[in-house]
Design a protein around this motif. Sequence first.
Motif, PDB file in Angstrom:
ATOM      1  N   UNK A 137      -3.764  -9.509  -5.488  1.00  0.00           N
ATOM      2  CA  UNK A 137      -1.959  -9.295  -5.341  1.00  0.00           C
ATOM      3  C   UNK A 137      -1.047  -9.665  -6.435  1.00  0.00           C
ATOM      4  N   UNK A 138      -1.648 -10.055  -8.099  1.00  0.00           N
ATOM      5  CA  UNK A 138      -0.894 -10.428  -8.651  1.00  0.00           C
ATOM      6  C   UNK A 138      -1.827  -9.785 -10.061  1.00  0.00           C
ATOM      7  N   UNK A 139      -2.820  -8.833  -9.869  1.00  0.00           N
ATOM      8  CA  UNK A 139      -2.779  -8.464 -10.765  1.00  0.00           C
ATOM      9  C   UNK A 139      -2.444  -6.975 -11.422  1.00  0.00           C
ATOM     10  N   UNK A 140      -1.949  -6.748 -12.486  1.00  0.00           N
ATOM     11  CA  UNK A 140      -1.370  -5.479 -13.367  1.00  0.00           C
ATOM     12  C   UNK A 140      -2.420  -4.192 -13.008  1.00  0.00           C
ATOM     13  N   UNK A 141      -1.079  -3.143 -12.262  1.00  0.00           N
ATOM     14  CA  UNK A 141      -1.572  -2.072 -11.699  1.00  0.00           C
ATOM     15  C   UNK A 141      -1.999  -1.956 -10.914  1.00  0.00           C
ATOM     16  N   UNK A 142      -1.948  -3.098 -10.363  1.00  0.00           N
ATOM     17  CA  UNK A 142      -2.638  -3.223  -7.950  1.00  0.00           C
ATOM     18  C   UNK A 142      -2.373  -2.904  -7.309  1.00  0.00           C
ATOM     19  N   UNK A 143      -3.151  -1.529  -6.736  1.00  0.00           N
ATOM     20  CA  UNK A 143      -2.280  -1.191  -5.253  1.00  0.00           C
ATOM     21  C   UNK A 143      -2.572  -2.163  -3.903  1.00  0.00           C
ATOM     22  N   UNK A 144      -2.918  -3.474  -4.511  1.00  0.00           N
ATOM     23  CA  UNK A 144      -2.839  -4.348  -2.803  1.00  0.00           C
ATOM     24  C   UNK A 144      -2.136  -5.542  -3.200  1.00  0.00           C
ATOM     25  N   UNK A 145      -0.953  -5.417  -2.651  1.00  0.00           N
ATOM     26  CA  UNK A 145       0.015  -6.126  -2.975  1.00  0.00           C
ATOM     27  C   UNK A 145       0.437  -7.469  -1.978  1.00  0.00           C
ATOM     28  N   UNK A 146       0.239  -6.534  -0.691  1.00  0.00           N
ATOM     29  CA  UNK A 146       0.292  -8.074  -0.045  1.00  0.00           C
ATOM     30  C   UNK A 146      -0.698  -8.019   1.305  1.00  0.00           C
ATOM     31  N   UNK A 147      -0.976  -8.747   2.074  1.00  0.00           N
ATOM     32  CA  UNK A 147      -2.317  -9.404   2.829  1.00  0.00           C
ATOM     33  C   UNK A 147      -2.268  -7.984   3.352  1.00  0.00           C
ATOM     34  N   UNK A 148      -1.024  -7.808   4.476  1.00  0.00           N
ATOM     35  CA  UNK A 148      -1.433  -6.133   5.211  1.00  0.00           C
ATOM     36  C   UNK A 148      -2.042  -5.084   3.855  1.00  0.00           C
ATOM     37  N   UNK A 149      -1.863  -5.083   2.713  1.00  0.00           N
ATOM     38  CA  UNK A 149      -2.533  -4.344   2.313  1.00  0.00           C
ATOM     39  C   UNK A 149      -3.350  -4.562   2.239  1.00  0.00           C
ATOM     40  N   UNK A 150      -4.010  -5.778   2.293  1.00  0.00           N
ATOM     41  CA  UNK A 150      -5.454  -6.189   2.232  1.00  0.00           C
ATOM     42  C   UNK A 150      -6.568  -6.011   3.565  1.00  0.00           C
ATOM     43  N   UNK A 151      -5.429  -6.058   4.370  1.00  0.00           N
ATOM     44  CA  UNK A 151      -6.286  -5.620   5.912  1.00  0.00           C
ATOM     45  C   UNK A 151      -6.805  -4.382   6.730  1.00  0.00           C
ATOM     46  N   UNK A 152      -5.691  -3.877   5.672  1.00  0.00           N
ATOM     47  CA  UNK A 152      -5.378  -2.262   5.533  1.00  0.00           C
ATOM     48  C   UNK A 152      -6.953  -1.485   5.146  1.00  0.00           C
ATOM     49  N   UNK A 153      -7.073  -2.012   3.889  1.00  0.00           N
ATOM     50  CA  UNK A 153      -8.123  -2.189   3.184  1.00  0.00           C
ATOM     51  C   UNK A 153      -9.200  -2.115   3.282  1.00  0.00           C
ATOM     52  N   UNK A 154      -9.438  -3.256   3.592  1.00  0.00           N
ATOM     53  CA  UNK A 154     -10.646  -3.604   4.243  1.00  0.00           C
ATOM     54  C   UNK A 154     -10.983  -2.617   5.539  1.00  0.00           C
ATOM     55  N   UNK A 155     -10.487  -2.385   6.643  1.00  0.00           N
ATOM     56  CA  UNK A 155     -10.464  -1.552   8.059  1.00  0.00           C
ATOM     57  C   UNK A 155     -11.427  -0.154   7.182  1.00  0.00           C
ATOM     58  N   UNK A 156     -10.206   0.230   6.487  1.00  0.00           N
ATOM     59  CA  UNK A 156     -11.157   1.354   5.105  1.00  0.00           C
ATOM     60  C   UNK A 156     -12.386   1.040   4.898  1.00  0.00           C
ATOM     61  N   UNK A 157     -12.863   0.621   4.337  1.00  0.00           N
ATOM     62  CA  UNK A 157     -14.320  -0.107   4.154  1.00  0.00           C
ATOM     63  C   UNK A 157     -14.957  -0.467   4.948  1.00  0.00           C
ATOM     64  N   UNK A 158     -14.909  -0.766   5.152  1.00  0.00           N
ATOM     65  CA  UNK A 158     -15.514  -1.368   6.665  1.00  0.00           C
ATOM     66  C   UNK A 158     -15.888  -0.111   7.486  1.00  0.00           C
ATOM     67  N   UNK A 159     -15.205   0.684   7.687  1.00  0.00           N
ATOM     68  CA  UNK A 159     -15.417   2.124   8.499  1.00  0.00           C
ATOM     69  C   UNK A 159     -15.965   3.041   7.491  1.00  0.00           C
ATOM     70  N   UNK A 160     -15.865   3.102   6.640  1.00  0.00           N
ATOM     71  CA  UNK A 160     -16.536   3.834   5.686  1.00  0.00           C
ATOM     72  C   UNK A 160     -15.568   5.124   5.954  1.00  0.00           C
ATOM     73  N   UNK A 161     -14.348   4.634   5.840  1.00  0.00           N
ATOM     74  CA  UNK A 161     -13.922   6.357   5.652  1.00  0.00           C
ATOM     75  C   UNK A 161     -12.734   6.141   4.094  1.00  0.00           C
ATOM     76  N   UNK A 162     -12.139   5.331   3.466  1.00  0.00           N
ATOM     77  CA  UNK A 162     -12.130   5.115   1.820  1.00  0.00           C
ATOM     78  C   UNK A 162     -10.848   6.146   1.523  1.00  0.00           C
TER      79      UNK A 162
END
Length: 225
Positions: free
Chosen positions: A147-172
């Motif tokens: 969340x604090x990294x330069x150029x990060x696309x995961x800025x909020x916890x909601x972004x992180x949850x969405x990313x986890x759903x994409x990854x677990x379901x292999x959608x990406x």
Amino acid sequence: MSDQPSDSTPLRFRRWEQRTEVPLFGASLLFLLGYAVRVLAPHDAEPWHGLALALVGATWLVFAADYVVRLRLSGLGHRFIRVHWLDTVVLLLPLLRPLRLIRVYSAVQQRRERPRLSLYARVITYAGATALLLGFSAALAVYHQEHAAKGASIRTFGDAVWWACETLTTVGYGDAVPVTAGGRVVASGLMACGLALLGAVTGSFSSWLLQVFTREDEKRPPKGG
């Protein structure tokens, strides 16, 4: 070697595992709660940060004590680390404790007699709960790193949850991608664990369907010659 008890496993070891499985699962939820507060609470949210750190430390000590007891009861000495490698990984990374489902699934698959249909239902249910816990854990970990990294696309916890759903379901979809080394390590672990969970669910469901169809065939009266 497998990470599950065999017929040669000492009785005291098996009893200890049976008695501590539920309490340790509760401890893992407390660990996750403490970690979530550490990651999501504002930096000036005291005394919550201190209490969360104490909770994380206390529950980890419970896991460590359980590991030591199981090592002694197993009678394997230093070989315990290799034979029960999954327990060693879980001790080092308690957020991965839900992966103990793999042991349950392997035990079901290796039973010589046909397991009861209800056992498959339990495995599928546990796998679903495991996926939720693992996804939440990974979302916390990747948010912490990103969340604090330069150029990060995961800025909020909601972004992180969405990313986890994409990854677990292999959608990406590629709209949320870790950019830090730590975040990519978490992503690699979640991808591997997601495949393992998916295999457990689909394998159990397929076996359950086969048993249902087999029992239906057995109930049918034989056709006349």
